[in-house]
Design an enzyme around this catalytic site. Structure first.
Site, short mmCIF file in Angstrom:
data_model
loop_
_atom_site.label_atom_id
_atom_site.label_comp_id
_atom_site.label_asym_id
_atom_site.label_seq_id
_atom_site.Cartn_x
_atom_site.Cartn_y
_atom_site.Cartn_z
N ARG A 25 -1.60 1.85 8.23
CA ARG A 25 -2.46 0.69 7.92
C ARG A 25 -1.66 -0.30 7.07
O ARG A 25 -1.32 -1.37 7.53
CB ARG A 25 -3.75 1.14 7.20
CG ARG A 25 -4.86 0.09 7.26
CD ARG A 25 -4.71 -0.97 6.21
NE ARG A 25 -4.69 -0.41 4.86
CZ ARG A 25 -4.25 -1.08 3.80
NH1 ARG A 25 -3.82 -2.32 3.91
NH2 ARG A 25 -4.23 -0.50 2.61
N ASP A 26 -1.31 0.05 5.85
CA ASP A 26 -0.48 -0.84 5.04
C ASP A 26 0.88 -1.03 5.73
O ASP A 26 1.47 -2.12 5.70
CB ASP A 26 -0.30 -0.26 3.63
CG ASP A 26 -0.29 -1.34 2.56
OD1 ASP A 26 0.38 -2.36 2.78
OD2 ASP A 26 -0.93 -1.16 1.50
N HIS A 45 1.59 -4.03 7.99
CA HIS A 45 2.12 -5.30 7.47
C HIS A 45 3.63 -5.35 7.66
O HIS A 45 4.18 -6.36 8.07
CB HIS A 45 1.82 -5.43 5.97
CG HIS A 45 0.37 -5.63 5.64
ND1 HIS A 45 -0.35 -6.70 6.09
CD2 HIS A 45 -0.49 -4.89 4.90
CE1 HIS A 45 -1.59 -6.63 5.62
NE2 HIS A 45 -1.71 -5.53 4.91
N SER A 84 -2.45 -4.35 -5.63
CA SER A 84 -1.99 -4.97 -4.37
C SER A 84 -0.68 -5.71 -4.53
O SER A 84 0.04 -5.90 -3.55
CB SER A 84 -3.03 -5.96 -3.86
OG SER A 84 -4.32 -5.45 -4.00
N HIS A 104 -4.16 2.87 -5.78
CA HIS A 104 -3.33 2.43 -4.66
C HIS A 104 -2.21 1.57 -5.23
O HIS A 104 -2.47 0.54 -5.83
CB HIS A 104 -4.19 1.62 -3.68
CG HIS A 104 -3.44 0.99 -2.54
ND1 HIS A 104 -3.44 1.52 -1.27
CD2 HIS A 104 -2.69 -0.15 -2.47
CE1 HIS A 104 -2.71 0.73 -0.46
NE2 HIS A 104 -2.25 -0.28 -1.17
N HIS A 155 1.75 -0.38 -5.13
CA HIS A 155 2.86 -0.95 -4.36
C HIS A 155 4.10 -0.85 -5.22
O HIS A 155 4.04 -0.88 -6.45
CB HIS A 155 2.56 -2.40 -3.94
CG HIS A 155 1.72 -2.47 -2.71
ND1 HIS A 155 2.25 -2.49 -1.44
CD2 HIS A 155 0.37 -2.46 -2.56
CE1 HIS A 155 1.26 -2.50 -0.55
NE2 HIS A 155 0.10 -2.49 -1.20
N TYR A 175 0.16 -11.03 -3.80
CA TYR A 175 -0.34 -10.07 -2.81
C TYR A 175 0.79 -9.62 -1.88
O TYR A 175 1.42 -10.45 -1.22
CB TYR A 175 -1.44 -10.77 -2.01
CG TYR A 175 -2.36 -9.91 -1.20
CD1 TYR A 175 -3.18 -8.97 -1.82
CD2 TYR A 175 -2.44 -10.06 0.18
CE1 TYR A 175 -4.07 -8.21 -1.07
CE2 TYR A 175 -3.32 -9.30 0.94
CZ TYR A 175 -4.14 -8.38 0.30
OH TYR A 175 -5.01 -7.63 1.05
#
Lengths: 353, 302
Positions: free
Chosen positions: A22-23, A26, A176, A205, A207, A296
């Site tokens: 999913r991520d 990107h 994010s 979550h 990054h 983001y």
């Protein structure tokens, strides 16, 4: 005397949630094929990863000019993978404003177990329709507060309570932009743990834009989180997500229980995910800028593309997007900013002539 | 001569509409209907000498004949609109729907207001703020050549999105997407809405992407877009083209900003202005027709 914190997490049960389908979309410009989805998901299932997210990078209904058109529809991806899972459950992301309850119903009908309703960290009240509906369908319902660095812990808690009141059984603090440092995570997760219902699960979550994915996820667990997102080989937006095989190994050394096989997950990362990458997932200048300026993570490839098309440095586009306090979903502003910078550069060069 | 009108809903939209309606040549805003006696909208209406009730539409119905109310604006929510509309139409009141309920035909003034002339419609729908801001641009492209797909992204300041919009966000995306196709002329429509809490508040931004069936005629589309901007500026002066049209293969992208007049909420809330200004322009057209005897209103059992 500083307050004593119990940082011993041995024996603690942690649910790892993989994001690479999913991520990771990107980082793959949403071009992961159904065959690749099947290959990755079955390997993750075999390694013991309990929860795997599958949709367009921007969630259900994300297929668009603004975010990119995927190879296949969410329905096709989910329909192909779900029947093949032996133990793993499949989750889907839904951003109100992009997707509607119809998308949620489709996901439920096709066998999605966990639905994650995502809003900007100050806008939880747009999720009421969707969280209510998911609760009624008896789904594992997660409230996912994005760009959580943009608001203070107490304000974030108020938003978390809204989602909890709509029926979410798990609340996420979502970094994010990969902006947070461990103390930022600790402060937010701790108010969640102290103030939300004891039965409400708490997730984080991360990054990896400031290379804090593992450190932040650990801080989250120490402050009371029990669900952690990561991605095999880090495949995700920006500098990627918390590399899940690394984090799983760390947790194993610390004695926490994930149920995920350390070596099998390493194999998935090394043998399946890395060869799929279109570019190395690492902290390059653009993603570091995003982490540093709080942008983001999904903007990365869009900014690179707009920068190339209009002859503007992508890192400058990203800094400007940070100055503008853009939020998740505002990918349309990337080309707009690039065009403004182009105009400015052209005007300057004209005045020199 | 002006037609008497009622404003239903005393939130952001209803109150902004009230301020604009005071300037109308054809509409006399007589009643403001709310459900919260302490709402700012109702108190502003009282200050301006309007009749008010916080008992909802039922209270208003008792005065429809006596006060000769011919037009009502519904700025409540999609959920209650159907019932409001039914009750008002039974009394022969024409309803301009500012919720995303979309019971009646869509109206985006610079695109299809003229199509509504003389049709005696008792309920017309104003789509959504995002729809009013972007559909003229989709139409500006589709009147030049076929558009296979139209997509709009509307970003508004969190401060300008009231509880109705927030609870109804699915209705926003659904209704807007539908109208991008039906009114905008795209074969397929998609709509995305984003709330941005930045301080100071951001001015409404809208992006329109179209995929044309064949290679876009860049010159003709650019001209058409500029002409349409001028049309919208007639009722929303702060409607501006920030960038574009940008061409990339068959993609046509248009970047807009909508600054409001600042009648009720400050100027950043262009999303309120474009909605209320469009609704008023529509009501003015119908009022003019009614006053000139072009159409007569009749009670309907909806």
């Amino acid at each position: 005397m500083p307050e004593e914190i119990d940082v011993d997490i041995s024996g603690k049960k942690i649910t790892l949630h993989d994001m690479c389908l999913r991520d990771g979309m990107h980082a793959k410009r949403h071009q992961i094929t159904v065959e690749q989805m099947i290959k990755v998901a079955t390997a993750l299932d075999d390694a013991g990863v309990p929860l795997i997210e599958i949709t367009h990078g921007d969630g259900l209904g994300g297929a668009s000019i603004n975010y990119g058109f995927p190879c296949n529809s969410d329905e096709e991806y989910l329909g192909a993978v779900i029947p093949l899972m032996k133990k793993a459950k499949i989750s889907a992301l839904l951003l109100p404003g992009i997707a509607t309850v119809e998308h949620l119903n489709m996901a439920h009908d096709i066998g999605v177990h966990t639905i994650r309703i995502a809003t900007h960290c100050t806008e939880a009240d747009v999720s009421e329709q969707h969280i209510n509906s998911a609760r009624k369908l008896d789904m594992d319902t997660v409230g996912f507060l994005m760009m959580a660095h943009m608001t203070e812990p107490e304000a974030l808690l108020e938003q978390a309570k809204l989602m909890e009141s709509y029926g979410a059984n798990c609340i996420y603090c979502t970094d994010s932009a990969g902006f947070m440092l461990p103390d930022d995570v600790t402060a937010r997760i701790r108010v969640f743990r102290d103030e939300l219902k004891p039965e409400t699960e708490i997730g984080f979550h991360g990054h990896h834009n400031m290379a804090m994915g593992v450190a932040n996820s650990l801080a989250a667990i120490e402050a009371g989180a029990n669900r952690i997102d990561g991605s095999a080989a880090g495949l995700g937006a920006g500098a990627g997500n918390t590399p899940l095989e690394v984090f799983n190994s760390v947790l194993d050394r610390m004695g926490a229980e994930t149920g995920v096989d350390v070596f099998k997950l390493m194999d998935v990362a090394e043998d399946i995910i890395v060869p799929m990458m279109d570019q190395p997932i690492r902290v390059d200048r653009d993603s570091l800028v995003m982490g540093y300026a709080g942008v983001y993570s999904s903007f990365l490839l869009h900014a690179k593309r707009a920068g190339e098309k209009h002859g503007v440095p992508s890192e400058k586009i990203l800094v400007e997007l940070g100055n503008m306090k853009t939020v998740g979903g505002q990918e349309d502003m990337i080309e707009d900013v690039a065009l403004n910078m182009r105009k400015e550069m052209d005007e300057k060069s004209e005045s020199v002539v | 001569m002006k037609l008497n009108a009622a404003l239903i809903g005393s939130g952001n939209i209803g109150t902004d509409l009230m301020m604009k309606a005071f300037r109308s040549e054809w509409i006399n805003p007589l009643w403001m209907v709310g459900i919260d006696p302490d709402s700012d909208g109702l108190s502003k209406a009282r200050e301006h000498g309007m009749k008010t009730t916080h008992e909802g539409v039922d209270e208003l119905l008792a005065y429809v004949e006596e006060d000769e109310i011919k037009i009502a604006f519904d700025a409540t929510s999609a959920y209650v609109h159907a019932e409001n509309s039914r009750k008002l139409q039974e009394k022969g009141v024409m309803v301009i729907d500012l919720t995303p309920a979309a019971i009646g035909p869509f109206c985006v003034p610079p695109v299809n207001l003229s199509e509504h002339v003389g049709k005696r419609e008792m309920n017309v729908n104003m789509v959504t703020c995002g729809g009013q801001a972007t559909i003229p641009m989709v139409a500006a492209v589709s009147r030049v050549q076929a558009v296979d797909y139209g997509e709009i992204v509307a970003t508004v300041s969190s401060r300008s999105a009231g509880p109705g919009t927030r609870k109804n966000i699915d209705e926003f995306t659904r209704t807007t997407a539908g109208a991008v196709a039906v009114v905008g002329g795209a074969k397929k429509g998609k709509a995305i809405i984003i709330l941005n809490p930045a301080e100071p508040p951001i001015i409404m931004r809208d992006t329109v992407h179209c995929l044309t069936a064949d290679e876009p005629d860049q010159k003709a589309i650019t001209r058409s877009v500029h002409e349409m901007i001028t049309e919208v500026q007639k009722y929303v002066p702060g409607y501006t083209l920030k960038n574009g049209p940008v061409f990339d293969g068959k993609r046509v992208s248009i970047y807009l900003e909508v600054e409001g007049l600042g009648d009720y909420l400050p100027k950043y809330a262009g999303n309120l202005d474009i909605m209320t200004a469009a609704a008023l322009r529509t009501a003015d057209m119908f009022a003019e027709e009614i006053i000139n005897g072009v159409i007569t209103l009749e009670a309907v059992n909806a």
